[in-house]
Design a protein around this motif. Structure first.
Motif: not given
Ligand SMILES: NC(=O)c1ccc[n+]([C@@H]2O[C@H](COP(=O)([O-])OP(=O)(O)OC[C@H]3O[C@@H](n4cnc5c(N)ncnc54)[C@H](OP(=O)(O)O)[C@@H]3O)[C@@H](O)[C@H]2O)c1
Length: 334
Positions: A130, A151, A155, A176, A219, A241, A243, A245, A272, A316-317, A321
């Motif tokens: 991604t 974000g 990950a 954060g 993110n 990618c 959203a 929030s 995606l 996650l939220f 982690k």
């Molecule tokens: N388009 C695609 O194909 C695809 C594929 C995979 C993932 N994604 C998207 O990519 C993004 C990141 O995914 P990930 O797997 O890497 O997850 P991640 O960033 O490892 O975990 C989510 C992080 O989002 C932050 N967060 C949670 N609530 C928040 C809020 N209200 N405002 C601001 N930050 C917030 C938190 O970090 P903090 O401690 O910094 O708040 C949390 O650790 C997600 O939106 C996911 O849906 C898209």
């Protein structure tokens, strides 16, 4: 017995402990042409929130009463399928359950056993891919450009930061908490970090991106997307990618500053990762090369026990982690 995390009800707002429940069902008998995989690790992803909602999405919702969808890595424990042997390691959508019996089509074999298994759900799996396709194919970074990532300690974001540096860009990350922001710079190569939980993000953006932003890798959506739009440079690109929030909100907050795209002849594009399936192997080879050269690292945060699926999902939220969130369903065979 096969322990499974099963969807109980469609959550309104943030899911609760009642959204899923743990079920134990007798293991099914293996039929001719089938393979039985013991799931070891499951990927815990923000997109799971969308999968349990009825809203139209890129995959049909998980049905009430069905096993929670998840990407897993596992080990073949019995097989009547000519393509698999006991002891093979595989990855695919095994679900949050001990055992997944299938005709094998869902699984891809893991060829190398020298890389820790969890990396196949992280940097060498959907997460790394991604970051790779979102930044390189949608963002199209050029050397010297300024890239803002939200974000950034997560990950995907932690890998975007490092790939951006490989491309010769100036990286600014939003995360954060002070500890996460420190790590953006010390471990993921970011040039500057903004702590959205304790800083005024708009003032910090003015300070860290005085000339504006060439690419915003989004993110989180919401207010930060609006601020990034306001700071977009001429011909700037916004990579949509995700959203996070907005995932538990009844109504999504859309961007108000979209006229910036007109004024700056900018582009905002969603993607995606699954659309790039044909290019996965090539991208994973390049990612593995950067890992070998010491240019790319990944952190995995592993929670233990299938019964801890919901507490893990909550992280996650809350952001409680580091790096890629993974649930260990069964211990790996040493
Ligand atoms: N388009 C695609 O194909 C695809 C594929 C995979 C993932 N994604 C998207 O990519 C993004 C990141 O995914 P990930 O797997 O890497 O997850 P991640 O960033 O490892 O975990 C989510 C992080 O989002 C932050 N967060 C949670 N609530 C928040 C809020 N209200 N405002 C601001 N930050 C917030 C938190 O970090 P903090 O401690 O910094 O708040 C949390 O650790 C997600 O939106 C996911 O849906 C898209």
């Amino acid at each position: 017995m096969n322990r499974q995390i099963v969807l109980n009800e469609r959550p309104v707002g943030f899911p609760t402990a009642d959204t899923w429940h743990l079920l134990e069902v007798p293991e099914k008998k293996l039929r001719e042409g089938e393979v039985n995989v013991k799931n070891i690790y499951a990927s815990i992803d923000p997109t799971m929130r969308g999968w349990v909602s009825e809203r139209k999405s890129y995959l049909p919702p998980v049905e009430i009463g069905a096993v929670m969808r998840a990407l897993t890595v596992g080990e073949v424990v019995s097989t009547k399928h000519p393509g698999f042997q006991v002891g093979d390691y595989v990855h695919g959508p095994g679900g949050i359950q001990d055992f997944s019996i299938s005709n094998g089509e869902i699984w891809r074999k893991i060829e190398s056993t020298s890389i820790p298994l969890e990396k196949y759900l992280s940097i060498l799996g959907m997460t790394g891919l991604t970051a790779y396709f979102g930044l390189l194919d949608i963002g199209k970074p050029k050397e010297g450009e300024t890239i803002l990532v939200s974000g950034a300690g997560g990950a995907v974001g932690s890998i975007v930061g490092q790939i951006g540096k490989i491309m010769g860009c100036r990286m600014v990350g939003i995360a954060g908490g002070a500890e996460k922001c420190k790590r953006l710079i010390s471990h993921y190569g970011y040039d500057a970090a903004i702590d959205y939980k304790s800083e005024n993000v708009w003032s910090a953006l003015k300070k860290t991106c005085p000339e504006g932003i060439d690419i915003y890798f989004d993110n989180v959506g919401g207010e930060v997307l609006d601020m990034a739009l306001a700071k977009l440079k001429l011909k700037g690109r916004i990579v949509l990618c995700g959203a996070i929030s907005q995932y538990n909100a009844d109504k999504n907050q859309g961007p108000a500053n979209y006229m910036s795209l007109v004024i700056n002849r900018g582009r905002m594009e969603g993607f995606l990762v699954m659309d790039y399936a044909k290019e996965y192997r090539k991208a994973a080879t390049e990612i593995a090369g950067w890992m070998r050269e010491g240019k790319l690292i990944s952190d995995e945060h592993i929670e233990i026990g299938i019964e801890n699926f919901f507490p893990a999902f909550q992280k996650l939220f809350t952001g409680n982690k580091r790096g890629k969130l993974i649930l260990q369903i069964n211990p790996p065979t040493s």
